[in-house]
Design an enzyme around this catalytic site. Sequence first.
Site, PDB file in Angstrom:
ATOM      1  N   LYS A 182       0.848  -1.205   0.000  1.00 25.06           N
ATOM      2  CA  LYS A 182       0.000   0.000   0.000  1.00 25.06           C
ATOM      3  C   LYS A 182       0.878   1.247   0.000  1.00 25.06           C
ATOM      4  O   LYS A 182       1.872   1.314   0.717  1.00 25.06           O
ATOM      5  CB  LYS A 182      -0.934  -0.004   1.219  1.00 25.06           C
ATOM      6  CG  LYS A 182      -2.040  -1.036   1.087  1.00 25.06           C
ATOM      7  CD  LYS A 182      -2.933  -1.016   2.299  1.00 25.06           C
ATOM      8  CE  LYS A 182      -4.028  -2.065   2.170  1.00 25.06           C
ATOM      9  NZ  LYS A 182      -5.022  -1.725   1.159  1.00 25.06           N
ATOM     10  N   HIS A 240      -0.907  -8.989   8.771  1.00 30.90           N
ATOM     11  CA  HIS A 240      -1.070  -7.574   8.399  1.00 30.90           C
ATOM     12  C   HIS A 240      -0.781  -6.616   9.565  1.00 30.90           C
ATOM     13  O   HIS A 240      -0.018  -5.666   9.435  1.00 30.90           O
ATOM     14  CB  HIS A 240      -2.488  -7.298   7.886  1.00 30.90           C
ATOM     15  CG  HIS A 240      -2.890  -8.146   6.727  1.00 30.90           C
ATOM     16  ND1 HIS A 240      -2.044  -8.435   5.692  1.00 30.90           N
ATOM     17  CD2 HIS A 240      -4.056  -8.770   6.428  1.00 30.90           C
ATOM     18  CE1 HIS A 240      -2.670  -9.202   4.810  1.00 30.90           C
ATOM     19  NE2 HIS A 240      -3.887  -9.425   5.243  1.00 30.90           N
ATOM     20  N   LYS A 331     -14.423  -8.053  11.965  1.00 30.83           N
ATOM     21  CA  LYS A 331     -15.344  -8.101  10.820  1.00 30.83           C
ATOM     22  C   LYS A 331     -16.697  -7.581  11.240  1.00 30.83           C
ATOM     23  O   LYS A 331     -17.046  -7.596  12.413  1.00 30.83           O
ATOM     24  CB  LYS A 331     -15.479  -9.547  10.343  1.00 30.83           C
ATOM     25  CG  LYS A 331     -14.168 -10.081   9.803  1.00 30.83           C
ATOM     26  CD  LYS A 331     -14.395 -11.165   8.795  1.00 30.83           C
ATOM     27  CE  LYS A 331     -13.121 -11.477   8.048  1.00 30.83           C
ATOM     28  NZ  LYS A 331     -12.774 -10.499   7.038  1.00 30.83           N
TER      29      LYS A 331
END
Length: 484
Positions: A182, A240, A331
Site C-alpha cells: 500500500k 497484516h 469483521k
Amino acid sequence: MVSRVIPVDPFDLVIFGGTGDLAQRKILPALFRRYCAGQWHDGVRILAAARSEHDSDAFRAIVARSLAEYAPEHAGQDDLRSGFLQSLDYVQLDAGADPGWDVLARKLTEDRIRAFYFSVGPSLFGPLAERIRQHGLATPQTRIVVEKPFGHDLDSARALNATLAAYFDENQIYRIDHYLGKETVQNLMAVRFGNMLFEPLWNSQYVDHIQITVAETVGVDGREEYYERAGAMRDMVQNHLMQLLCLIAMEPPAKFDSDAVRDEKLKVIRALDPVQPHHIVRGQYTGGPDGPGYREVVGNPRSTTESYVALRAHVSNWRWAGTPFYLRTGKRLVARSSVINVIFKDAPHSIFGAEAGRHANTLSIRLQPNEGITLKVTIKEPGQGGMRLIDVPLDMSFAEALGPENHQAPDAYDRLVMDVIRGNQTLFMRGDEVEAAWAWTDPIIAGWQARGDVPKPYDSGSTGPGDAELLMKRDGRQWQGIKP
Ligand code: NAD
C-alpha cells in the site's frame, strides 16, 4: 509532476490459479494497469495455469470481463486492452499431476526473468515448487510468489519454509503481505526516515501510545471453512497488523534494501513481550437486521472462533519501553477503516490553564479508504473570548502537492507484482519474519484453547465488544473512532 515509469526487463509470468478470484480481481488487473502505464511492453508472456479446460481465446474473454470490472479506469482504451490480451495464454494442468507441464515448459522463453505466482491454496505450494524443479522450469532468474496464509502455526510455517527451501533459495521466494504494497505504508517509511521532524520524537519519551486498527464491514461469507479454522488472530493479526507494527516500531535501517529493512522488522517481532491474557479481548459478531451472525454463517452454533481481536502489545527495547501498542481488527464493524494513530504525549505544562484542556498531537496514517496522512495540531480557537484551544488536522494533501494525476493511490498489487519482476524483496516477508510472528502468536492461541476461552459477542455494525473499550479505559485511554 508526472510519475516516472521505468520499464522492466522482458519476463514470463506463470499464474497458477489464473482463473481464480485473486488472479482475476487483483493480479491480472494490476498487470494490465502497469502495461497501460508503459511499465512493460509487448513480448512479455503471461501464462495462466489452472485445472479447468479453456483454450487461450476463452481465457482472454474471461480476463476481458475482469478488466472491465476491476480496471474500469482504462475502459475504452481498446488498443491497449487488445495488446494486453495478446500477451496472455492458458495452460490446463493440475498442480499435483504431470499432464500439462510439458506444454507449459514449451511455452516459456529461455534466458529471461521467469516468475511463478502461486495463486492457489497453500496445500499446493509444496507440490508446485517440486514440479517446477522436476520439470526443469527453474532457472537462476526464476522467482516464486506465495500468497497468505503462510502456515497455520509455527510448526506448519517452518515445514512450508523447509519445503520451499528444498527447491528455491530465499532470494527467489516472495511471500506476499499486500498491506506492505500500500502506498501509505511506504509513505510511512518515507515520513519516518526521510524527514528530520518525526524521528527524534518517535520513542517512548514523546509517544504516549500507538493504535493500529483494521476494521472491516464485511463478514466471513464465502470463506467460512478457512475462517472457522483461522479466526482474526491468524487471518489478520499474525500478518497484516504485525507488519504495520514492525514498520512503526523498527529502527532506521542503514539502507532501504530488502535485508536491511527485514532485519529491523525481525528485531521488533523478537522484542515483543508475550501478551497477558487480561490484555487481549476476543469477539464474535452476532446477527441483526443486516445479516446473520458469525455462528449462523459458518453453520456451527458452538463456534469459538474470533471474528474480532483487540490487544495490548509491548515492544521491549530502549526505544519503546513503556509505550503500549494497541491493535484491533474485526469483521462486520461499523465502517471499513485501516488506520495507524500515533498519539503523542501532552505538553508537559500548560501555560493556558486547566480550562484550555489537554491536547495531544496525533499522527494518523490512513491505509484505507482515502489513503493519506494527517497530523492533528493544537491551535487557538479563532475569535474573541480568550485563549481556547482546539485540535485541527494539518492535512498533508498529497493530491494538491503532487497534482491530480498522481494522487490516486495505486493498488498494492500493482507495486508488488512489478517488484517481483524487478527482483526487489523489500516489501515481501522473509521466512524468519513469518516464523517469528507465529512464535509470538502461537502461545496466545494455545492460551485460549487451554482456558476454553469463548469470544465476547458484539453487534454487527458496532465498534466491537465492550470489553475492548475497557481494555483502553483501564489504562486511562480510549480508542479513536472508526470512521469511513
Ligand atoms: P480461488 O478458489 O478463487 O481460485 C483457485 C484457483 O486455483 C483456480 O484457478 C483453480 O482452478 C486453481 N486450482 C485449484 N486447485 C488446483 C490444482 N490442483 N491445480 C491447478 N490449479 C488449481 O482462490 P483465490 O481466492 O483466487 O485464492 C488463491 C490463493 O490466494 C489462496 O491461497 C488464498 O488464500 C490466497 N488469497 C486470496 C485472496 C483473495 O482476495 N481472493 C486474498 C489473499 C490471499
